[in-house]
Enzyme design. Structure first.
Site, PDB file in Angstrom:
ATOM      1  N   ASN A   1       0.820  -1.217   0.000  1.00 49.41           N
ATOM      2  CA  ASN A   1       0.000   0.000   0.000  1.00 49.41           C
ATOM      3  C   ASN A   1       0.846   1.254   0.000  1.00 49.41           C
ATOM      4  O   ASN A   1       1.991   1.262   0.466  1.00 49.41           O
ATOM      5  CB  ASN A   1      -0.969  -0.008   1.189  1.00 49.41           C
ATOM      6  CG  ASN A   1      -0.264   0.030   2.516  1.00 49.41           C
ATOM      7  OD1 ASN A   1       0.206   1.073   2.953  1.00 49.41           O
ATOM      8  ND2 ASN A   1      -0.162  -1.128   3.176  1.00 49.41           N
TER       9      ASN A   1
ATOM     10  N   ASN B   1       5.760   7.995  14.770  1.00 47.94           N
ATOM     11  CA  ASN B   1       6.127   7.263  13.557  1.00 47.94           C
ATOM     12  C   ASN B   1       7.351   7.910  12.931  1.00 47.94           C
ATOM     13  O   ASN B   1       7.251   8.977  12.324  1.00 47.94           O
ATOM     14  CB  ASN B   1       4.945   7.275  12.577  1.00 47.94           C
ATOM     15  CG  ASN B   1       5.274   6.590  11.260  1.00 47.94           C
ATOM     16  OD1 ASN B   1       6.331   5.975  11.115  1.00 47.94           O
ATOM     17  ND2 ASN B   1       4.382   6.705  10.300  1.00 47.94           N
TER      18      ASN B   1
ATOM     19  N   CYS C   1       8.717   8.093   8.537  1.00 50.38           N
ATOM     20  CA  CYS C   1       8.401   9.120   7.532  1.00 50.38           C
ATOM     21  C   CYS C   1       9.680   9.673   6.907  1.00 50.38           C
ATOM     22  O   CYS C   1      10.729   9.712   7.551  1.00 50.38           O
ATOM     23  CB  CYS C   1       7.622  10.257   8.182  1.00 50.38           C
ATOM     24  SG  CYS C   1       6.098   9.729   8.958  1.00 50.38           S
TER      25      CYS C   1
ATOM     26  N   LYS D   1       7.658   4.190  16.829  1.00 51.15           N
ATOM     27  CA  LYS D   1       7.428   3.132  15.848  1.00 51.15           C
ATOM     28  C   LYS D   1       8.598   3.080  14.872  1.00 51.15           C
ATOM     29  O   LYS D   1       8.894   4.062  14.188  1.00 51.15           O
ATOM     30  CB  LYS D   1       6.112   3.379  15.103  1.00 51.15           C
ATOM     31  CG  LYS D   1       5.683   2.238  14.185  1.00 51.15           C
ATOM     32  CD  LYS D   1       4.263   2.464  13.672  1.00 51.15           C
ATOM     33  CE  LYS D   1       3.746   1.294  12.868  1.00 51.15           C
ATOM     34  NZ  LYS D   1       2.335   1.476  12.459  1.00 51.15           N
TER      35      LYS D   1
ATOM     36  N   ASN E   1       7.203  -1.256  11.061  1.00 57.07           N
ATOM     37  CA  ASN E   1       6.349  -0.631  10.065  1.00 57.07           C
ATOM     38  C   ASN E   1       6.467  -1.454   8.775  1.00 57.07           C
ATOM     39  O   ASN E   1       7.148  -2.471   8.748  1.00 57.07           O
ATOM     40  CB  ASN E   1       6.786   0.823   9.850  1.00 57.07           C
ATOM     41  CG  ASN E   1       5.643   1.731   9.454  1.00 57.07           C
ATOM     42  OD1 ASN E   1       4.753   1.316   8.715  1.00 57.07           O
ATOM     43  ND2 ASN E   1       5.652   2.961   9.939  1.00 57.07           N
ATOM     44  N   THR E   2       5.825  -1.013   7.712  1.00 57.91           N
ATOM     45  CA  THR E   2       5.834  -1.795   6.466  1.00 57.91           C
ATOM     46  C   THR E   2       7.219  -1.870   5.837  1.00 57.91           C
ATOM     47  O   THR E   2       8.059  -0.995   6.048  1.00 57.91           O
ATOM     48  CB  THR E   2       4.850  -1.205   5.445  1.00 57.91           C
ATOM     49  OG1 THR E   2       5.195   0.170   5.207  1.00 57.91           O
ATOM     50  CG2 THR E   2       3.430  -1.290   5.960  1.00 57.91           C
TER      51      THR E   2
ATOM     52  N   GLY F   1      -2.929  -5.299  12.090  1.00 61.97           N
ATOM     53  CA  GLY F   1      -3.302  -4.360  11.045  1.00 61.97           C
ATOM     54  C   GLY F   1      -4.079  -4.969   9.907  1.00 61.97           C
ATOM     55  O   GLY F   1      -5.303  -5.046   9.937  1.00 61.97           O
TER      56      GLY F   1
END
Length: 606
Positions: A367, A424, A427, A462, A489-490, A569
């Site tokens: 995604n 997070n 980023c 995260k 995270n992804t 998730g």
């Protein structure tokens, strides 16, 4: 035994590799999770092998969600002529215990369904020279032992012997099954006493019993503890034992060396050197001590206390998958969650990425959402008050690009009523050319330190799995003042639109999540907890595991790796009731394995 030289000479044509048709499928003797699968395929004796007792086939449904076939022993086989076509056919019967995903799919087949079959594979049960040459005797000199689903191959072996030549010991947890072709003397034991003798194998078969009966050899298949016992008593009595070993497999043909067991002759392949082995060469692992189940009426405590906050259970809805808690109301019970991590929130409103945003891939999705959100001011004023009315703990997920945007958004979050912030740092750092803050220890330290300076609330950071050294990043975050860590995270990935001949996503790279990433996420959680344990106790912080968690088994793995809690998730998209199901499974596992609290099993794999 299959002649390997003949196989090598004639090629794969001597084995069957194609589709078989389901002729019959049904539960066995009232056993809810045990099925008899009967199938047929066209059989040419001149070019194909007929299965022998002890051999197995690799089988799977044509539309399986699993990737590999499953090794299933032959329970019974027979040749016959098809009345309509006159073709020679082979009828196979398998006993299947519905346990994992692959076996559940096999047990869901219907009559006339086609499924994939490869075999027969492996060696066979064979009489010793002493038993072959022995004159007919009034004594039953062969002892056959089957435990649970392991009765299948030994029952097949028994059917090839004179009924007067053996005693058959069948051991089950409850009830009986798989004994249709056993014509010799049968002794049954069940754990619950529902059939035969109450107890396990040692209740019926002892060294003294073996000597009294004059058994010359034992042939067995079943759970490992049972086989360990058979090996032990056979040695005590000075007789041979031949054990059929069950094992996970990949190729089933001896090519990958993925199913080896430890023996005095080195690592031997269950699929090609076995599955039947002389017990004298097998080196069993030392068994782990089993905890006693919780007492009748005692329930496991699933609560978690972390960073000064009490959570009713360890299941957190992951940021970006549960909105702000309102989207799934009506689909599922929001109160099943221990916490809800909000949609990633930035200082200013973001519209997110253009173009396609998600695509399904095997065991997950890729995604590229782009952190679309209404901005921190709107979220804290209009949305957080509504989230706080829900039973689960509210955690605000905070994202940014520049250091200034992180700090300003953190100041607003600090003034809100939200009890905890998840920072997070996956980023892109706009000043560093797009490299994520969380990929470099120095950048991570700078970002967390700056936010820590303006925030007194519990701060969970995260982490990105794309960091070259995640341990170093994690320790930098702890040094900078993080109260907890969440990971992962992804994973950066991509997809290509083959019709257009270009990347599927406009940003080219996107995030992979789902069950496909779980083993990687588990390893990273394990590594970070391991590194954390090197710190003095007072400096350690809790770790929350994320990545492909979809079942209670997955959750247990992460907790045993050291996680205080887990975030779920993409599994929510596939199953909105995933939290309820995981909680039920987690409670049942803890009760049966004697864990009264999560703390008792947390980090035991370390």
């Amino acid at each position: 035994m299959v002649d390997q030289a003949q196989i090598d000479k004639d090629g794969n044509g001597i084995l069957f590799n194609g589709s078989a048709k389901v002729e019959r499928i049904e539960n066995v003797a009232g056993q809810r999770d045990v099925f008899l699968l009967q199938a047929v395929y066209e059989f040419e004796r001149s070019s194909q092998i007929c299965p022998r007792p002890g051999q197995f086939y690799m089988i799977r449904t044509k539309t399986s969600n699993g990737y590999f076939k499953r090794p299933i022993s032959v329970y019974h086989s027979e040749e016959f002529a098809d009345a309509a076509s006159g073709k020679r056919m082979l009828r196979l019967q398998f006993l299947i215990l519905q346990k994992g995903e692959g076996t559940k799919e096999l047990c869901s087949l219907k009559v006339d369904d086609d499924f994939l079959v490869q075999g027969p594979l492996g060696n066979e049960f064979a009489l010793t020279a002493e038993l072959k040459d022995a004159a007919p005797s009034a004594k039953r000199e062969i002892c056959i032992v089957g435990g649970g689903i392991g009765v299948a191959p030994v029952a097949n072996f028994a059917s090839s012997l004179p009924a007067t030549s053996y005693d058959f010991y069948a051991c089950f947890k409850s009830g009986t099954y798989g004994l249709e072709y056993v014509k010799g003397n049968t002794i049954i034991t069940t754990d619950d006493g529902s059939a035969g003798i109450k107890g396990m194998l040692p209740t019926a078969l002892t060294a003294q019993k073996i000597k009294e009966c004059g058994y010359k050899a034992i042939f067995a298949c079943g759970p490992t503890p049972m086989l360990v016992y058979v090996q032990k008593v056979a040695r005590e009595c000075g007789i041979k034992a031949f054990l059929s070993m069950e094992h996970r497999m990949l190729c089933g043909a001896g090519a990958c060396l993925g199913c080896t067991i430890s023996t005095t002759q080195g690592s031997l392949r269950v699929c090609k050197d076995g599955p039947v082995f002389d017990s004298d060469i097998i080196q069993f692992e030392k068994p782990c001590p089993r905890r006693a189940p919780l007492a009748e009426g005692q329930e496991a405590d699933l609560s978690v206390d972390m960073c000064g906050i009490h959570f009713e259970n360890p299941l957190f809805a992951a940021a970006g998958t549960f909105g702000f808690g309102q989207n799934f109301r009506g689909f599922a019970d929001v109160n099943d969650w221990g916490a809800i991590c909000s949609k990633g929130t930035t200082l200013e409103e973001r519209q997110g990425n253009e173009g396609e945003r998600c695509i399904e891939v095997p065991s997950g999705d890729i995604n590229s959402i782009g952190l679309q959100n209404p901005g921190i001011r709107f979220v804290t004023k209009e949305i957080i008050p509504q989230m706080l009315k829900l039973k689960p703990v509210t955690i605000l997920n905070l994202a940014g690009g520049s250091l200034e945007s992180y700090v300003e958004a953190a100041k607003i979050a600090e003034e809100s009523a939200v009890p905890m912030i998840e920072l997070n740092i996956s980023c892109p750092n706009v000043k560093a050319g797009g490299m994520a803050w969380g990929t470099d220890p120095k950048a991570a330290f700078e970002c967390v330190s700056a936010v820590r300076a303006v925030v007194k609330k519990p701060l969970m950071v995260k982490l990105s799995p794309n960091a070259p050294d995640l341990r170093a990043v994690a320790m930098a975050c702890v040094e900078a003042g993080a109260d907890a860590l969440s990971l992962i995270n992804t994973i950066q990935s991509m997809a290509i639109d083959v019709d257009k001949g270009r990347p599927f996503f406009k940003n080219v790279r996107a995030g992979l999540c789902g069950p496909a990433v779980r083993p990687i996420a588990l390893r990273m959680v394990y590594d970070v907890v391991q590194e954390m344990n090197k710190l003095p106790v007072e400096k350690r912080v809790p770790v929350v595991g994320i990545g492909g968690i979809a079942t209670w088994h997955d959750a247990v793995e992460f907790i045993m790796a050291g996680a205080h809690a887990v975030q779920i998730g993409s599994a929510i998209f596939a199953n909105p009731n995933v939290a309820k199901e995981i909680l039920c499974g987690l409670k049942a596992f803890m009760k049966s394995h004697g864990y009264a609290t999560l703390e008792e099993m947390r980090g035991i794999a370390q």
